[in-house]
Design a protein around this motif. Structure first.
Motif, PDB file in Angstrom:
ATOM      1  N   ALA A  82       0.830  -1.315   0.028  1.00 33.63           N
ATOM      2  CA  ALA A  82      -0.046   0.134  -0.056  1.00 33.63           C
ATOM      3  C   ALA A  82       0.668   1.223  -0.171  1.00 33.63           C
ATOM      4  O   ALA A  82       0.433   2.278  -0.613  1.00 33.63           O
ATOM      5  N   TYR A  89      -3.730   1.623   3.276  1.00 33.26           N
ATOM      6  CA  TYR A  89      -3.917  -0.158   3.563  1.00 33.26           C
ATOM      7  C   TYR A  89      -5.253  -0.658   3.576  1.00 33.26           C
ATOM      8  O   TYR A  89      -5.531  -1.905   3.183  1.00 33.26           O
ATOM      9  N   LEU A  92      -6.549  -1.617   0.114  1.00 33.14           N
ATOM     10  CA  LEU A  92      -5.999  -2.768  -0.284  1.00 33.14           C
ATOM     11  C   LEU A  92      -6.509  -3.972   0.109  1.00 33.14           C
ATOM     12  O   LEU A  92      -6.703  -4.843  -0.499  1.00 33.14           O
TER      13      LEU A  92
END
Length: 125
Positions: A82, A89, A92
């Motif tokens: 990420a 994140y 992701l």
């Protein structure tokens, strides 16, 4: 001799109570000093700098929040991927979960989400 007197003055200052702040005393009074502030003005000041509530609602629409327990190494790798790609994140992880569901449905057929729980909380009482 001057150092000794200065040291004694500082010691007296420490022992005499709270120190005075000469900058604060010399600062000009605010325009609101001595004047009552309305409740509306206090609320406006409290909310100043916040994003509008519609923005928060838009950002959280169609989202459910949960906690995950992940393998430390996998988690570290996800965070690094990420970071390299300039993504949060959480986005992701969300993309990975959507991909997992897509692959699962290709192999096992569509997952049907049941609308109601099998039992109700009222039936427990």
């Amino acid at each position: 001799m001057a150092k000794k007197e200065e040291m004694l003055q500082r010691l007296d200052g420490l022992l005499s109570g709270p120190a005075r702040n000469p900058r604060r005393e010399a600062a000009p009074a605010s325009p609101d000093a001595g004047r009552a502030i309305s409740a509306q003005e206090l609320e406006r000041r409290r909310r100043a700098g916040r994003k509008p509530s519609w923005d928060r609602e838009r950002l959280t629409a169609n989202r459910t929040y949960t906690s995950l327990s992940l393998d430390s190494e996998s988690y570290s790798k996800i965070r690094e991927i990420a970071r390299i790609n300039g993504l949060p994140y959480k986005d992701l992880i969300d993309a990975a979960m959507r991909k997992f569901v897509e692959l699962y449905e290709e192999r096992h057929g569509p997952v049907v989400i049941s609308g109601e729980p099998r039992i109700s909380a009222d039936s427990l009482v």
